[in-house]
Design an enzyme around this catalytic site. Structure first.
Site, PDB file in Angstrom:
ATOM      1  CG  HIS A 268      -1.890  -1.163   1.227  1.00  0.00           C
ATOM      2  ND1 HIS A 268      -2.703  -1.534   0.167  1.00  0.00           N
ATOM      3  CD2 HIS A 268      -2.110  -2.076   2.203  1.00  0.00           C
ATOM      4  CE1 HIS A 268      -3.378  -2.624   0.503  1.00  0.00           C
ATOM      5  NE2 HIS A 268      -3.028  -2.981   1.727  1.00  0.00           N
ATOM      6  CG  ASP A 319      -5.338  -6.118  -0.020  1.00  0.00           C
ATOM      7  OD1 ASP A 319      -5.321  -7.030   0.811  1.00  0.00           O
ATOM      8  OD2 ASP A 319      -5.315  -4.920   0.311  1.00  0.00           O
TER       9      ASP A 319
END
Length: 448
Positions: A268, A319
């Site tokens: 991220h 993810d």
């Protein structure tokens, strides 16, 4: 030796015409351009290297589409996490393997040939270890073996609920280890992965909120030469809590204290200052971007312009697995930048193709993050994908990737992983049986 002939192929130095790829076993042996197709060649129009999906939580595929109902107050990442914990607490090993196999079929059909499984659903539903402490890791390996996807297994160390070494919550009971039990789990995961050809094992300290500084130092010693992945700066609250506890922002703290280098992948890294973006780029680490999930969870915008201007490496992952697609992740990455800056073609170099910049960057960074090689080049794994542009035959080489990512006319055709053709005509060869089991498992989970 098997061979593929493509009218167009994306080689490391650019598009080439009339390319024959020879491969034997798992690896590419020969690459020849400007050569006529032979009688034994499998013929295709457009050939590309397949991509690595550098960040996946396989069990979360089961809750895709099930967390889109607004609660009584404003929803955010933390309210979503509560829903995710409830789902995680319900799943047994057979169910998780079925969900992971369905996910890996979908990844292969999208053109992903390898997955980095950031695996933290370790223990039984009551929080006690299974008789084999690595039972759930064994199931991840089994799902990869069923489907043929390449695997980099990243067992997760998770010890605390927040900064300051706070005790884990009851909802985290399936994730939690101490350093001793994690060492045993890591040994078991490595043993399981060693039985899968081409598999690799790394290590994943979950985040600075779940791993204390002294634990992170011990974990990096356990990693050997394998990849190290960690969540960092996904949420504003995480950044604020990190400043309160460690007097630094998460990426800033890692760069100063953790020896971040090319083995690392910071997942991220959404909330970075420009100086942090420059520092992360200089470190040689990979920014592991998950644009679809980051949009779904309302995380924020990655500092792409500064990071890429400093030659930062990046790759993409799916993810939470709410949606699986190379084109979806890359398109969302660029579109988020456009919305943040109210401009167009942010990622591209001046005069260059946005699609090509996105694709090339994600191919290289994804392979680095998962400890492998990439590209249609001798010695690299025979991880390849074809594109079907029959609906738009007028699209030339320079626009193929732009059209693939930003328009609708070009689709994935065939996919090879480790020299095995697993997807033909856009469908995985074992899709029906794996999907039927997945549907049965999901019916069990959503009715209990």
């Amino acid at each position: 030796m098997a061979s593929i002939h493509a009218k167009l192929a994306l080689l490391p130095d650019g598009w080439a015409s009339d390319v024959r790829i020879g491969f034997k076993g798992r690896d590419i042996e020969t690459v020849d351009a400007g050569i006529e197709a032979g009688p034994d060649d499998e013929r295709h129009d457009v050939l590309l290297p397949a991509m690595s999906n550098l960040h996946s939580h396989a069990f979360q595929r089961g809750m895709a589409g099930l967390a889109e109902t607004r609660g009584p107050t404003e929803d955010n990442f933390w309210s979503w996490r509560t829903v995710m914990y409830k789902f995680a607490l319900s799943m047994n090993p057979d169910q998780m393997q079925a969900i992971a196999a369905q996910l890996y079929v979908e990844m292969l059909e999208a053109g992903f040939s390898r997955v980095g499984e950031f695996h933290y659903l370790h223990h039984d539903r009551d929080g006690r270890p299974y008789a084999d402490i690595a039972e759930m890791a064994v199931r991840i390996v089994a799902a990869a073996e069923e489907t043929g996807i390449g695997l980099t297994l990243l067992p997760v160390f998770y010890a605390h609920s927040n900064f300051g070494g706070l005790s884990p919550t009851d909802g985290q009971r399936r994730f939690v280890c101490n350093l001793d039990s994690f060492g045993r789990l890591l040994d078991g995961a490595r043993h399981a992965a060693s039985r899968l050809p081409g598999a690799a094992t790394g290590i994943a300290p979950h985040s600075l909120r779940a791993v204390a500084p002294e634990e992170l130092a011990a974990l990096t010693k356990l990693s050997g030469e394998g990849p190290i992945h960690i969540h960092a700066a996904e949420q504003v609250k995480e950044v604020e809590d990190c400043i309160s506890a460690l007097h630094r922002r998460p990426v800033e703290w890692l760069l100063e204290n953790a020896g971040v280098d090319g083995r690392w992948c910071l997942i991220h890294a959404t909330h970075m200052t420009q100086e942090e973006a420059r520092g992360l780029a200089r470190s040689g680490a990979v920014a592991g971007l998950c644009p679809v999930t980051e949009a779904n969870l309302g995380d924020g915008f990655f500092e792409a312009e500064t990071y890429l201007a400093n030659d930062g490496a990046f790759g993409v992952g799916s993810d939470s697995n709410v949606l699986i697609g190379i084109r979806d992740e890359l398109r969302q990455l660029e579109y988020a930048q456009r919305l943040a800056r109210r401009a167009r073609n942010i990622v591209a170099v001046p005069g260059g193709s946005t699609g090509r910049r996105l694709f090339d960057g994600a191919i290289a960074g994804g392979a680095q993050a998962l400890g492998g090689r990439s590209g249609l080049v001798a010695g690299a794994p025979a991880d390849m994908m074809t594109l079907d542009r029959s609906a738009v035959p007028y699209v030339g080489a320079d626009q193929i990737l732009d059209h693939f990512i930003f328009a609708n006319g070009i689709r994935v055709g065939s996919v090879w992983a480790g020299g095995r053709k697993l997807v033909d005509g856009g469908r995985h060869l074992r899709r029906e049986e794996i999907a039927a089991r997945f549907r049965r498992v999901m019916a069990e989970l959503v009715t209990h």
